[in-house]
Motif scaffolding. Structure first.
Motif, PDB file in Angstrom:
ATOM      1  N   ASN A 142      54.625  -5.203  70.532  1.00 27.32           N
ATOM      2  CA  ASN A 142      54.483  -4.500  71.813  1.00 27.32           C
ATOM      3  C   ASN A 142      53.344  -3.489  71.754  1.00 27.32           C
ATOM      4  OD1 ASN A 142      56.642  -5.906  72.857  1.00 27.32           O
ATOM      5  ND2 ASN A 142      58.114  -4.258  72.570  1.00 27.32           N
ATOM      6  N   ALA A 143      53.236  -2.768  70.642  1.00 25.79           N
ATOM      7  CA  ALA A 143      52.178  -1.773  70.483  1.00 25.79           C
ATOM      8  C   ALA A 143      50.809  -2.448  70.418  1.00 25.79           C
ATOM      9  CB  ALA A 143      52.424  -0.948  69.223  1.00 25.79           C
ATOM     10  N   PHE A 144      50.722  -3.599  69.749  1.00 22.41           N
ATOM     11  CA  PHE A 144      49.445  -4.312  69.684  1.00 22.41           C
ATOM     12  C   PHE A 144      48.986  -4.730  71.077  1.00 22.41           C
ATOM     13  CE2 PHE A 144      50.885  -5.971  65.251  1.00 22.41           C
ATOM     14  CZ  PHE A 144      50.669  -4.719  64.701  1.00 22.41           C
ATOM     15  N   ARG A 145      49.925  -5.167  71.916  1.00 20.95           N
ATOM     16  CA  ARG A 145      49.571  -5.540  73.296  1.00 20.95           C
ATOM     17  C   ARG A 145      49.058  -4.330  74.069  1.00 20.95           C
ATOM     18  NH1 ARG A 145      54.846  -8.425  73.506  1.00 20.95           N
ATOM     19  NH2 ARG A 145      54.474 -10.585  72.894  1.00 20.95           N
ATOM     20  N   GLU A 146      49.657  -3.179  73.823  1.00 20.18           N
ATOM     21  CA  GLU A 146      49.221  -1.967  74.504  1.00 20.18           C
ATOM     22  C   GLU A 146      47.806  -1.568  74.085  1.00 20.18           C
ATOM     23  OE1 GLU A 146      51.313   0.364  76.984  1.00 20.18           O
ATOM     24  OE2 GLU A 146      51.064  -1.803  77.168  1.00 20.18           O
ATOM     25  N   VAL A 147      47.491  -1.741  72.811  1.00 21.52           N
ATOM     26  CA  VAL A 147      46.126  -1.464  72.349  1.00 21.52           C
ATOM     27  C   VAL A 147      45.135  -2.307  73.144  1.00 21.52           C
ATOM     28  CG1 VAL A 147      44.530  -1.715  70.406  1.00 21.52           C
ATOM     29  CG2 VAL A 147      46.806  -0.758  70.020  1.00 21.52           C
ATOM     30  N   HIS A 148      45.430  -3.597  73.289  1.00 19.85           N
ATOM     31  CA  HIS A 148      44.554  -4.484  74.043  1.00 19.85           C
ATOM     32  C   HIS A 148      44.466  -4.064  75.506  1.00 19.85           C
ATOM     33  CE1 HIS A 148      43.396  -8.207  76.200  1.00 19.85           C
ATOM     34  NE2 HIS A 148      42.706  -8.487  75.103  1.00 19.85           N
ATOM     35  N   ARG A 149      45.581  -3.694  76.095  1.00 18.76           N
ATOM     36  CA  ARG A 149      45.620  -3.372  77.524  1.00 18.76           C
ATOM     37  C   ARG A 149      44.770  -2.160  77.862  1.00 18.76           C
ATOM     38  NH1 ARG A 149      48.068   0.106  80.746  1.00 18.76           N
ATOM     39  NH2 ARG A 149      49.357   1.023  79.108  1.00 18.76           N
ATOM     40  N   VAL A 150      44.842  -1.101  77.040  1.00 19.33           N
ATOM     41  CA  VAL A 150      44.157   0.144  77.404  1.00 19.33           C
ATOM     42  C   VAL A 150      42.685   0.155  77.010  1.00 19.33           C
ATOM     43  CG1 VAL A 150      46.318   1.448  77.281  1.00 19.33           C
ATOM     44  CG2 VAL A 150      44.786   1.394  75.277  1.00 19.33           C
ATOM     45  N   LEU A 151      42.231  -0.868  76.282  1.00 16.72           N
ATOM     46  CA  LEU A 151      40.823  -0.957  75.922  1.00 16.72           C
ATOM     47  C   LEU A 151      40.010  -1.552  77.070  1.00 16.72           C
ATOM     48  CD1 LEU A 151      40.635  -2.244  72.236  1.00 16.72           C
ATOM     49  CD2 LEU A 151      39.659  -0.119  73.126  1.00 16.72           C
ATOM     50  N   ARG A 152      38.826  -1.031  77.290  1.00 19.99           N
ATOM     51  CA  ARG A 152      37.915  -1.630  78.262  1.00 19.99           C
ATOM     52  C   ARG A 152      37.366  -2.936  77.672  1.00 19.99           C
ATOM     53  NH1 ARG A 152      32.907  -1.568  76.402  1.00 19.99           N
ATOM     54  NH2 ARG A 152      32.202   0.065  74.976  1.00 19.99           N
ATOM     55  N   PRO A 153      36.870  -3.857  78.493  1.00 23.02           N
ATOM     56  CA  PRO A 153      36.222  -5.066  77.975  1.00 23.02           C
ATOM     57  C   PRO A 153      35.052  -4.696  77.057  1.00 23.02           C
ATOM     58  CG  PRO A 153      36.671  -5.310  80.303  1.00 23.02           C
ATOM     59  CD  PRO A 153      36.985  -3.870  79.964  1.00 23.02           C
ATOM     60  N   GLY A 154      35.014  -5.295  75.897  1.00 16.52           N
ATOM     61  CA  GLY A 154      34.011  -4.946  74.903  1.00 16.52           C
ATOM     62  C   GLY A 154      34.396  -3.773  74.025  1.00 16.52           C
ATOM     63  N   GLY A 155      35.520  -3.144  74.334  1.00 14.60           N
ATOM     64  CA  GLY A 155      35.984  -2.005  73.550  1.00 14.60           C
ATOM     65  C   GLY A 155      36.444  -2.417  72.165  1.00 14.60           C
ATOM     66  N   LYS A 156      36.524  -1.438  71.279  1.00 13.94           N
ATOM     67  CA  LYS A 156      36.868  -1.670  69.876  1.00 13.94           C
ATOM     68  C   LYS A 156      38.203  -1.010  69.524  1.00 13.94           C
ATOM     69  CE  LYS A 156      32.599  -3.266  69.008  1.00 13.94           C
ATOM     70  NZ  LYS A 156      32.292  -4.640  68.553  1.00 13.94           N
ATOM     71  N   ALA A 157      38.857  -1.570  68.540  1.00 16.84           N
ATOM     72  CA  ALA A 157      40.037  -0.938  67.953  1.00 16.84           C
ATOM     73  C   ALA A 157      39.898  -0.954  66.443  1.00 16.84           C
ATOM     74  CB  ALA A 157      41.316  -1.664  68.369  1.00 16.84           C
ATOM     75  N   VAL A 158      40.307   0.130  65.808  1.00 15.79           N
ATOM     76  CA  VAL A 158      40.361   0.222  64.349  1.00 15.79           C
ATOM     77  C   VAL A 158      41.774   0.634  63.991  1.00 15.79           C
ATOM     78  CG1 VAL A 158      39.452   1.320  62.280  1.00 15.79           C
ATOM     79  CG2 VAL A 158      37.929   0.890  64.225  1.00 15.79           C
TER      80      VAL A 158
END
Length: 317
Positions: free
Chosen positions: A153-169
Motif C-alpha cells: 500500500n505504501a509503495f502505491r502511495e509513493v507512485h501516486r504522489v510523484l509527478r510524471p518523471g519524478g524520482k523515488a529513493v
C-alpha cells in the motif's frame, strides 16, 4: 505487551489495530535517539546525532542525491530525527517530512529550528497519504516502509504522489544479506531457542506471569531482549521461530511489529508501475566490532555491496 499475532495474508489489509501497534512501538522515541547521550531536543543532541548517523552509515551521503534537489519538492516518509531532511534543506529543497509518530515529527521540526531551516512537518500514515496526486518531485524513505503493516500500500502511495518523471529513493531491508541469514536466523534465533529450552516444563507458570504493556526496548543491544523474545514465544508458540515471523522481531527490537525483507527480484515485482528500477546494496558495518578496525575500508565497502543489510531502490515514475 499487547497480544502478539503472527502474520497471515489476510492480516495485511491495513488493519487499524496493526497500524496502531506500529505507532505505539515507534512513538516511544524518534528512531536512533537511544544512540545519543545528549539531552533530547538540544543543539548538542542534534549535532551528536548527525555525527553518529553519518559515521556509522557513511553510505548515505554517497547514495542519496541530496545535492541535486535545489528547488525540488521533496517528501520524506519517516522523518525520524530529521538529519537527512536537513541535508535536503541545506541543498535548497522544498522539504516536507512526515511520520506516523508525533515523537518523530516533533523531533524533526525541532532539528530544523535549531539549524534555522524551513520545512513542513506532519503526521501521516504511509499507507494512506493525504497529499494530492503528483505532488512531489522526489520521494525519499530510509528504512521505514518495511516497518508498516502492508508495504505494498505504501509503495502505491509513493507512485501516486510523484509527478510524471519524478524520482523515488527508498531503503529497504535486504534478505540476501549476512545480517538476515547469519545474525538474525542463525545467531539470534539460536539464542532464543536455547532460552526456550532452558524453561521447558515451566511454560504454564511463566505464561501466568506475562507482562502487559510495552517495555520500550529499542534495538538489540539490551540484554533484556532475550526475555522479551521468550515472552513472545509464550504468546505465539513455536511458530514464533519460523523465519517469516521471527524476522519482524529481530531487527529493531523484539517488540517491533513488522520488519519485512526484500530480494532484488521481489523489488521488481513490487514496483512494476515505475518506468525505471535500479538497486544497490550497502551497509556491512564491520567497524562496529573489535576486529573491524583491522579491516581495510575498501574491503568493507565491497562486502557491503554483496551482502549488505540495506537495499537501496531508485525509481523513476
Amino acid at each position: 505487551m499487547p497480544q502478539l499475532n503472527l502474520i497471515t495474508q489476510s492480516d495485511l489489509a491495513g488493519d487499524p489495530q496493526r497500524i496502531s501497534d506500529v505507532r505505539a512501538f515507534w512513538d516511544t522515541e524518534a528512531c536512533g535517539t537511544h544512540f545519543v547521550p545528549a539531552k533530547k531536543g538540544t543543539p548538542e543532541f542534534y549535532e551528536q546525532y548527525r555525527e553518529f548517523r553519518y559515521r556509522v552509515e557513511w553510505h548515505i551521503p554517497e547514495l542519496v542525491p541530496f545535492a541535486i534537489t535545489k528547488d525540488k519538492r521533496i517528501l520524506e516518509i519517516g522523518c525520524g530525527n530529521g538529519a537527512d531532511g536537513t541535508l535536503f534543506a541545506q541543498a535548497g529543497a522544498q522539504y516536507t517530512g512526515v511520520d506516523l509518530t508525533e515523537a518523530a515529527v516533533k523531533s524533526a521540526r525541532r532539528h530544523f529550528e535549531v539549524l534555522g531551516f524551513g520545512g513542513t512537518f506532519q503526521i501521516e500514515n504511509a499507507e494512506l497519504l493525504s497529499f494530492p496526486n503528483e505532488s512531489f518531485d522526489l520521494v525519499y524513505s530510509y528504512g521505514v516502509l518495511h516497518h508498516t503493516a502492508n508495504p505494498t500500500n505504501a509503495f502505491r502511495e509513493v507512485h501516486r504522489v510523484l509527478r510524471p518523471g519524478g524520482k523515488a529513493v527508498l531503503m529497504l531491508y535486504h534478505k540476501h544479506s549476512f545480517n538476515y541469514y547469519l545474525r538474525i536466523l542463525g545467531y539470534m534465533r539460536s539464542r532464543v531457542f536455547f532460552r526456550i529450552l532452558s524453561r521447558v516444563g515451566r511454560f504454564a507458570g511463566d505464561r501466568e506471569r506475562l507482562r502487559t504493556g510495552w517495555s520500550g526496548v529499542r534495538g538489540n543491544e539490551d540484554s533484556s531482549i532475550w526475555q522479551i523474545h521468550y515472552e513472545n514465544f509464550l504468546r505465539s508458540g513455536w511458530a514464533y521461530l519460523q523465519a517469516k515471523n521471527f524476522v519482524h522481531h529481530a531487527t529493531d527490537g523484539p517488540e517491533c511489529p513488522f520488519a519485512h525483507v526484500y530480494t532484488r527480484k521481489a523489488i521488481g515485482n513490487c514496483f512494476r508501475e515505475f518506468s525505471s528500477i535500479e538497486t544497490r546494496v550497502a551497509h556491512f558495518p564491520l567497524h562496529k566490532y573489535a576486529f573491524g578496525d583491522w579491516v581495510p575500508g575498501g574491503w568493507e565497502k565491497q562486502l557491503a555491496s554483496w551482502v549488505g543489510w540495506y537495499l537501496f531502490v531508485y525509481l523513476t515514475k
